[in-house]
Design an enzyme around this catalytic site. Structure first.
Site, mmCIF file in Angstrom:
data_model
loop_
_atom_site.group_PDB
_atom_site.id
_atom_site.type_symbol
_atom_site.label_atom_id
_atom_site.label_comp_id
_atom_site.label_asym_id
_atom_site.label_seq_id
_atom_site.Cartn_x
_atom_site.Cartn_y
_atom_site.Cartn_z
ATOM 1 N N CYS A 162 0.821 -1.138 -0.028
ATOM 2 C CA CYS A 162 0.087 -0.132 -0.073
ATOM 3 C C CYS A 162 0.716 1.290 -0.010
ATOM 4 C CB CYS A 162 -0.880 -0.292 1.133
ATOM 5 S SG CYS A 162 -1.864 -1.423 1.349
ATOM 6 N N HIS A 292 -2.480 7.392 6.486
ATOM 7 C CA HIS A 292 -2.894 6.372 5.946
ATOM 8 C C HIS A 292 -4.406 5.819 6.294
ATOM 9 C CE1 HIS A 292 -1.902 2.635 3.749
ATOM 10 N NE2 HIS A 292 -2.060 1.964 4.894
ATOM 11 N N HIS A 326 -9.943 1.749 0.637
ATOM 12 C CA HIS A 326 -8.524 1.536 0.626
ATOM 13 C C HIS A 326 -8.085 0.963 -0.722
ATOM 14 C CE1 HIS A 326 -4.533 0.835 1.656
ATOM 15 N NE2 HIS A 326 -4.458 -0.037 2.387
#
Length: 397
Positions: A162, A292, A326
């Site tokens: 990620c 995040h 996400h």
């Protein structure tokens, strides 16, 4: 680090195609998460699926690159006038002086899933039409984009979970500083597939409701897909008014655990510290942090410790994953673009999906939008295996 100007950018996510659609969603609180109806998945979760991918067509001369991931890239290349901006840069610098540094995590895994279902029942052979190199392979993305844009400079793909499309900004900065190119196309794409959906489900990390970062009752991630690109160029001696620069980039890898961050956020803090150092800034110089913030129990808690330990509790922070989900390998570029939009508009995006803030977390987490002058914004992207990246964007000095 020598600042680089960010001259153009494009974005496609579940919020829609383009910067205007993204900004409208942030201003109005319109999220892009919906109950999962993707492909054959039967999961009780919400996802950020991009509309129009199935209707997007890859040019005939690049038909062997046709897969969901490259279709997302195609959509983003022709959004916000990005391809035209790169064409103009190609005229200025030459095709061989523009690098292509992209990221993806899932790449074209969906194409391999479909091919596996269609394998020969007697021999198990995959269909002859399946091309691993131009679809499933992570390298497919850079090959497709550089051909689509007519670029011949250095190119590669990063796949570090990620943090992927955040790290490519640092890669581009190093390549330009080394004199290997004068400008760079950075960003990437990550598309939904069953491997991702069921993989995160098996880890018990997906939320049955739209994700709620930093909420007391947060229950995990909402997965999404997206694509985005930015054009980085050497900063001019006298930048034009309104020019936004990449000021700093920091990376780390704490390697604490395959899927769980260091509980005290040590790797996350190190990435932020390195970004500040590379930009020549102090913690107090950061006006907003796009976290995040995945809405997992341990991830949010670890990032909160890193933020408060380094920046204290006065700097406003928020996560926009409650809007887009996400987007995994695309999260870095999506949230970098959100950060630049914040700088341009003065919008400090809140997180209205978060209903009740976790009282244990100490960051100044915004649930509602705020408005004010922003000079420097940090954005964090942290991945499996402890791969961490932080970027700082700001106005030209």
């Amino acid at each position: 680090m020598q600042p680089l100007s960010l001259s153009h950018m494009s974005i496609v996510s579940s919020l829609g195609a383009g910067q205007d659609a993204t900004l409208d969603a942030l201003l109005t609180g319109r999220g892009g998460l919906k109950p999962c109806r993707f492909e054959t998945a039967t999961l009780d979760t919400h996802i950020g699926e991009v509309d129009g991918v199935e209707d997007t067509r890859i040019p005939d001369d690049l038909a062997n690159f046709d897969c969901r991931n490259n279709r997302l890239a195609e959509m983003a290349l022709h959004t916000d006038g990005f391809a035209a901006a790169v064409a103009s840069a190609r005229e200025r610098y030459g095709a061989d002086r523009i690098g292509v540094f992209l990221g993806t995590s899932t790449s074209g895994i969906l194409s391999a899933e479909l091919a596996f279902r269609a394998r020969d029942p007697q021999t198990g052979a995959l269909p002859s039409t399946f091309s691993f190199a131009t679809t499933h392979s992570t390298g497919s993305l850079a090959d497709f984009v550089r051909l689509r844009l007519g670029l011949t400079g250095p190119a590669f793909v990063v796949s570090s979970a990620c943090a992927t499309t955040s790290k490519v900004f640092a890669n581009a900065a190093r390549m330009i500083a080394a004199g290997l190119c004068d400008a760079a196309v950075v960003g990437g794409a990550d598309s939904l597939c069953l491997t991702t959906l069921y993989g995160f489900h098996s880890l018990e990390l997906v939320s049955p409701t739209p994700c709620r970062p930093f909420d007391a009752d947060r229950g995990g991630v909402s997965l999404g897909e997206a694509a985005g690109f930015a054009l980085l160029e050497r900063a001019a001696a006298r930048p034009a008014p309104g020019t936004i620069h990449l000021l700093g980039a920091g990376e780390s890898n704490d390697a604490h655990h395959m899927s769980t961050p260091h509980p005290e956020g040590l790797g996350a803090r190190l990435a932020m510290e390195r970004a500040l150092t590379s930009a020549g800034l102090r913690p107090a110089d950061i006006d907003y942090v796009n976290l995040h913030g995945t809405a997992t129990t341990y991830g949010d808690a670890a990032e909160d410790q890193a933020i408060t330990g380094l920046l204290g509790t006065r700097t406003p922070v928020s996560s926009t994953k409650g809007y887009t989900g996400h987007t995994l390998g695309a999260a870095g570029i999506v949230e970098a673009i959100v950060s630049v939009l914040a700088l341009r508009t003065g919008l400090i995006p809140g997180s209205p999906q978060t209903l009740t803030l976790d009282p244990v977390l100490r960051s100044r987490y915004l649930q509602a939008n705020e408005q004010g002058r922003l000079d420097r914004v940090m954005t964090n992207s942290f991945g499996f295996g402890g791969s961490n990246s932080s970027l700082i964007f700001g106005w030209a000095a």
